[in-house]
Design a protein around this motif. Structure first.
Motif, PDB file in Angstrom:
ATOM      1  N   ASN A 184       4.735  -4.020   4.734  1.00  0.00           N
ATOM      2  CA  ASN A 184       5.920  -3.873   5.567  1.00  0.00           C
ATOM      3  C   ASN A 184       7.163  -4.224   4.756  1.00  0.00           C
ATOM      4  O   ASN A 184       7.152  -5.144   3.939  1.00  0.00           O
ATOM      5  CB  ASN A 184       5.824  -4.787   6.790  1.00  0.00           C
ATOM      6  CG  ASN A 184       6.808  -4.381   7.867  1.00  0.00           C
ATOM      7  OD1 ASN A 184       8.015  -4.498   7.679  1.00  0.00           O
ATOM      8  ND2 ASN A 184       6.290  -3.877   8.975  1.00  0.00           N
ATOM      9  N   VAL A 185       8.228  -3.496   5.012  1.00  0.00           N
ATOM     10  CA  VAL A 185       9.462  -3.768   4.269  1.00  0.00           C
ATOM     11  C   VAL A 185      10.057  -5.131   4.616  1.00  0.00           C
ATOM     12  O   VAL A 185      10.961  -5.609   3.942  1.00  0.00           O
ATOM     13  CB  VAL A 185      10.541  -2.670   4.487  1.00  0.00           C
ATOM     14  CG1 VAL A 185      10.104  -1.364   3.849  1.00  0.00           C
ATOM     15  CG2 VAL A 185      10.813  -2.485   5.976  1.00  0.00           C
ATOM     16  N   ASP A 186       9.534  -5.753   5.660  1.00  0.00           N
ATOM     17  CA  ASP A 186      10.016  -7.107   5.942  1.00  0.00           C
ATOM     18  C   ASP A 186       9.427  -8.115   4.965  1.00  0.00           C
ATOM     19  O   ASP A 186       9.807  -9.281   4.933  1.00  0.00           O
ATOM     20  CB  ASP A 186       9.707  -7.521   7.392  1.00  0.00           C
ATOM     21  CG  ASP A 186       8.201  -7.690   7.655  1.00  0.00           C
ATOM     22  OD1 ASP A 186       7.403  -7.639   6.699  1.00  0.00           O
ATOM     23  OD2 ASP A 186       7.835  -7.853   8.835  1.00  0.00           O
ATOM     24  N   GLY A 187       8.480  -7.635   4.166  1.00  0.00           N
ATOM     25  CA  GLY A 187       7.935  -8.509   3.134  1.00  0.00           C
ATOM     26  C   GLY A 187       6.978  -9.551   3.670  1.00  0.00           C
ATOM     27  O   GLY A 187       6.524 -10.417   2.946  1.00  0.00           O
ATOM     28  N   GLU A 188       6.637  -9.474   4.934  1.00  0.00           N
ATOM     29  CA  GLU A 188       5.784 -10.515   5.483  1.00  0.00           C
ATOM     30  C   GLU A 188       4.437 -10.021   5.972  1.00  0.00           C
ATOM     31  O   GLU A 188       3.535 -10.806   6.211  1.00  0.00           O
ATOM     32  CB  GLU A 188       6.509 -11.212   6.641  1.00  0.00           C
ATOM     33  CG  GLU A 188       7.626 -12.086   6.130  1.00  0.00           C
ATOM     34  CD  GLU A 188       8.494 -12.629   7.249  1.00  0.00           C
ATOM     35  OE1 GLU A 188       8.225 -12.314   8.420  1.00  0.00           O
ATOM     36  OE2 GLU A 188       9.438 -13.368   6.914  1.00  0.00           O
ATOM     37  N   ARG A 189       4.324  -8.718   6.114  1.00  0.00           N
ATOM     38  CA  ARG A 189       3.079  -8.225   6.686  1.00  0.00           C
ATOM     39  C   ARG A 189       2.501  -7.110   5.827  1.00  0.00           C
ATOM     40  O   ARG A 189       3.243  -6.368   5.189  1.00  0.00           O
ATOM     41  CB  ARG A 189       3.353  -7.688   8.101  1.00  0.00           C
ATOM     42  CG  ARG A 189       3.810  -8.769   9.065  1.00  0.00           C
ATOM     43  CD  ARG A 189       4.255  -8.176  10.388  1.00  0.00           C
ATOM     44  NE  ARG A 189       5.543  -7.483  10.273  1.00  0.00           N
ATOM     45  CZ  ARG A 189       6.054  -6.706  11.229  1.00  0.00           C
ATOM     46  NH1 ARG A 189       5.369  -6.479  12.328  1.00  0.00           N
ATOM     47  NH2 ARG A 189       7.229  -6.134  11.066  1.00  0.00           N
ATOM     48  N   MET A 190       1.211  -7.014   5.833  1.00  0.00           N
ATOM     49  CA  MET A 190       0.589  -5.900   5.145  1.00  0.00           C
ATOM     50  C   MET A 190      -0.728  -5.556   5.814  1.00  0.00           C
ATOM     51  O   MET A 190      -1.345  -6.396   6.477  1.00  0.00           O
ATOM     52  CB  MET A 190       0.391  -6.210   3.666  1.00  0.00           C
ATOM     53  CG  MET A 190      -0.704  -7.208   3.367  1.00  0.00           C
ATOM     54  SD  MET A 190      -0.632  -7.777   1.647  1.00  0.00           S
ATOM     55  CE  MET A 190      -0.809  -6.235   0.776  1.00  0.00           C
ATOM     56  N   VAL A 191      -1.111  -4.299   5.691  1.00  0.00           N
ATOM     57  CA  VAL A 191      -2.429  -3.908   6.201  1.00  0.00           C
ATOM     58  C   VAL A 191      -3.189  -3.195   5.087  1.00  0.00           C
ATOM     59  O   VAL A 191      -2.596  -2.522   4.239  1.00  0.00           O
ATOM     60  CB  VAL A 191      -2.335  -2.954   7.426  1.00  0.00           C
ATOM     61  CG1 VAL A 191      -1.750  -3.674   8.619  1.00  0.00           C
ATOM     62  CG2 VAL A 191      -1.536  -1.717   7.086  1.00  0.00           C
ATOM     63  N   ALA A 192      -4.485  -3.395   5.093  1.00  0.00           N
ATOM     64  CA  ALA A 192      -5.343  -2.709   4.131  1.00  0.00           C
ATOM     65  C   ALA A 192      -5.748  -1.377   4.738  1.00  0.00           C
ATOM     66  O   ALA A 192      -6.176  -1.314   5.891  1.00  0.00           O
ATOM     67  CB  ALA A 192      -6.573  -3.555   3.840  1.00  0.00           C
ATOM     68  N   LEU A 193      -5.570  -0.284   4.002  1.00  0.00           N
ATOM     69  CA  LEU A 193      -5.965   1.020   4.529  1.00  0.00           C
ATOM     70  C   LEU A 193      -7.380   1.366   4.111  1.00  0.00           C
ATOM     71  O   LEU A 193      -8.107   2.023   4.840  1.00  0.00           O
ATOM     72  CB  LEU A 193      -4.999   2.101   4.048  1.00  0.00           C
ATOM     73  CG  LEU A 193      -3.563   1.994   4.553  1.00  0.00           C
ATOM     74  CD1 LEU A 193      -2.778   3.212   4.129  1.00  0.00           C
ATOM     75  CD2 LEU A 193      -3.515   1.845   6.067  1.00  0.00           C
ATOM     76  N   GLY A 194      -7.758   0.958   2.940  1.00  0.00           N
ATOM     77  CA  GLY A 194      -9.118   1.261   2.499  1.00  0.00           C
ATOM     78  C   GLY A 194      -9.179   1.492   1.004  1.00  0.00           C
ATOM     79  O   GLY A 194      -8.194   1.325   0.290  1.00  0.00           O
ATOM     80  N   VAL A 195     -10.361   1.915   0.607  1.00  0.00           N
ATOM     81  CA  VAL A 195     -10.643   2.020  -0.815  1.00  0.00           C
ATOM     82  C   VAL A 195     -10.520   3.474  -1.270  1.00  0.00           C
ATOM     83  O   VAL A 195     -10.860   4.387  -0.520  1.00  0.00           O
ATOM     84  CB  VAL A 195     -12.067   1.484  -1.074  1.00  0.00           C
ATOM     85  CG1 VAL A 195     -12.519   1.787  -2.480  1.00  0.00           C
ATOM     86  CG2 VAL A 195     -12.109  -0.007  -0.793  1.00  0.00           C
ATOM     87  N   LEU A 196     -10.015   3.658  -2.458  1.00  0.00           N
ATOM     88  CA  LEU A 196      -9.990   4.989  -3.054  1.00  0.00           C
ATOM     89  C   LEU A 196     -11.388   5.223  -3.638  1.00  0.00           C
ATOM     90  O   LEU A 196     -11.713   4.756  -4.721  1.00  0.00           O
ATOM     91  CB  LEU A 196      -8.926   5.064  -4.150  1.00  0.00           C
ATOM     92  CG  LEU A 196      -7.474   5.011  -3.682  1.00  0.00           C
ATOM     93  CD1 LEU A 196      -6.539   4.897  -4.871  1.00  0.00           C
ATOM     94  CD2 LEU A 196      -7.128   6.230  -2.832  1.00  0.00           C
ATOM     95  N   ALA A 197     -12.180   5.950  -2.855  1.00  0.00           N
ATOM     96  CA  ALA A 197     -13.600   6.039  -3.187  1.00  0.00           C
ATOM     97  C   ALA A 197     -13.846   6.621  -4.574  1.00  0.00           C
ATOM     98  O   ALA A 197     -14.684   6.141  -5.325  1.00  0.00           O
ATOM     99  CB  ALA A 197     -14.321   6.861  -2.128  1.00  0.00           C
ATOM    100  N   ASP A 198     -13.097   7.654  -4.925  1.00  0.00           N
ATOM    101  CA  ASP A 198     -13.358   8.252  -6.231  1.00  0.00           C
ATOM    102  C   ASP A 198     -12.413   7.688  -7.298  1.00  0.00           C
ATOM    103  O   ASP A 198     -12.272   8.232  -8.366  1.00  0.00           O
ATOM    104  CB  ASP A 198     -13.263   9.772  -6.153  1.00  0.00           C
ATOM    105  CG  ASP A 198     -11.830  10.248  -6.029  1.00  0.00           C
ATOM    106  OD1 ASP A 198     -10.937   9.388  -5.834  1.00  0.00           O
ATOM    107  OD2 ASP A 198     -11.579  11.454  -6.139  1.00  0.00           O
ATOM    108  N   GLY A 199     -11.764   6.608  -6.946  1.00  0.00           N
ATOM    109  CA  GLY A 199     -10.954   5.936  -7.966  1.00  0.00           C
ATOM    110  C   GLY A 199      -9.482   6.208  -7.849  1.00  0.00           C
ATOM    111  O   GLY A 199      -8.674   5.318  -8.014  1.00  0.00           O
TER     112      GLY A 199
END
Lengths: 242, 222
Positions: A184-199
């Motif tokens: 987040n641009v507020d610099g306080e929050r983030m979420v994990a979207l997932g893994v880049l399976a093929d790199g």
């Protein structure tokens, strides 16, 4: 008007009681002398604190070794990223970008002329799949310590969902897997979207609300396989959706 | 950030009992100061010309200042060493930009150190734990850090200036300003007349003032 000389001003700092009234009166009415007196008081205020601490001898050797590596008359060159090995790493809980590399690279970026704020206007639309979709935002991904391109992320819209398509490049061969985050641009929050399976490529469904809330900074980290779900602190690429 | 134990060698502060001095050195100090300025000026000139031995001399003279600055600003011994190393390597590589003047050299080194410290902070900010700072570095915090750093730098510049005073002035100034002894106590300790001690303290304060002003002035230059 003759000003109070520096010696008398110094006495006013060191031994105010012994200062003749004439000196005091002049200073009070003279902005210039008042300034100089303030500067002397400032020095007195700064005379405290611990003594200087010399760096360990190895630092000197490293400096001279690096200087010898580069021909004396060479112009400032942006490249040499291989530096003499830094002193043995103190055990740290998690790895991070070595400071020496970051610093050097930042210097490199300066020399190269900062090219921030590039926008991808080319190829702004990707061929749709089944539903009509539109690129609503895109981020040029770059390395964190330079402006080197690291691919692109596009947010495309279809119906009520947003799909983030990440196409990264040159993420390096470091051990671990690559994980995509939205910060987040507020610099306080983030979420994990997932893994880049093929790199280096992957697609992630993102609730539209997330972008509206300001989760706009796409970040790709390298994660060791240690079971720790938090960000490793080592980001390989980043860019803000615009 | 953890501060790992380091070999920190406190230098320059002489904790031995002050020596006793023979009177009559006050006038000699002025020549000494001028000589010192010449030494620094020629050091800068040699550095610009690419004389490696000048870099060694510059390192020997100012590495403690730069290292202490980095240590205070970053609070991490390892990072402080890295910054110190980078500053002197960078100084060498960009030596063509230095204008030789007595205060320009330390001001220039401190300026480089400032940038390197900022680089380290930026690298740290990218650390996950410091995410807040990474994404939108609040200007206010940045300004606060900057002014704290400036204060640290000035304190150290003053300290360096004291260390460069010839004795007995150096000892007298340290006793007066750091140990907060009265002039009479100092006179007693070093075995010099009260008037001589006062004169040393006064001239010392003025010299520190001039040195600091010089560095301030040169830091402001583009």
């Amino acid at each position: 008007m003759t000003h109070v000389d520096l010696d008398d001003l110094a006495d006013l700092v060191l031994d105010p009681d012994a200062t003749p009234d004439s000196v005091r009166e002049h200073v009070e009415s003279c902005p210039e002398c008042t300034d100089r007196l303030a500067a002397l008081f400032d020095v007195r205020r700064l005379t405290s604190g611990e003594p200087l601490v010399a760096p360990p001898a190895r630092v000197r050797e490293q400096v001279l070794a690096q200087v010898n590596d580069v021909p004396g008359d060479a112009p400032v060159r942006p490249v040499p990223l291989q530096v003499a090995a830094p002193p043995p790493e103190v055990a740290r809980p998690r790895r991070r970008v070595p400071v020496w590399a970051a610093g050097l690279a930042a210097g490199v970026a300066l020399v190269a002329g900062l090219g921030l704020g590039r926008t991808t206007l080319d190829d702004a639309t990707t061929p749709g799949r089944d539903a009509p979709e539109a690129v609503v935002a895109a981020a040029d991904l770059t390395a964190l310590d330079s402006t080197a391109g690291r691919g692109v992320a596009r947010a495309v819209e279809s119906d009520d969902t947003i799909t983030l398509r990440v196409q990264a490049s040159e993420l390096g061969g470091e051990d671990g897997f690559h994980e995509v985050w939205l910060i987040n641009v507020d610099g306080e929050r983030m979420v994990a979207l997932g893994v880049l399976a093929d790199g280096d490529a992957g697609e992630f469904q993102v609730p539209r609300g997330l972008l509206d809330e300001g989760y706009l900074v796409v970040d790709i980290s390298v994660e060791p396989d240690d079971g720790d779900p938090t960000h490793s602190g080592v980001s390989l690429a980043r860019g803000e959706l615009v | 950030m953890n501060v790992p134990p380091v070999e920190q060698t406190p230098v320059l502060l002489d904790r031995r009992a002050p020596r006793r001095y023979v009177d009559g050195v006050v006038t000699g100090v002025r020549d000494f100061e001028e000589e010192q300025d010449d030494v620094v000026r020629s050091l800068a000139a040699r550095l610009v010309e690419g004389d490696e031995s000048a870099l060694e001399a510059v390192y020997d003279r100012w590495s403690a200042l730069i290292h202490t600055y980095a240590l205070r600003a970053l609070g991490d011994a390892h990072d402080a060493e890295e910054v110190t190393q980078q500053v002197f390597v960078a100084a060498w590589r960009s030596r063509h930009t230095l204008t030789p003047s007595p205060s320009a050299l330390p001001a220039w080194l401190v300026g480089i150190a400032r940038h390197k410290v900022a680089d380290v902070r930026a690298a740290r900010a990218r650390d996950a734990g410091r995410l807040a700072a990474a994404v939108a570095l609040p200007e206010v915090r940045h300004a606060e850090e900057q002014s704290k750093d400036d204060e640290v730098a000035e304190r150290l510049v003053v300290r360096q200036a004291v260390e460069e005073l010839p004795d007995p002035r150096r000892t007298i100034v340290l006793l007066a300003f750091w140990e907060e002894l009265s002039h009479a106590e100092i006179a007693e300790k070093v075995g010099l007349p009260l008037g001589t001690v006062k004169s040393h303290v006064r001239r010392g304060l003025i010299k520190l003032h001039q040195q600091l002003e010089g560095v301030r002035h040169d830091s402001r230059r583009p």
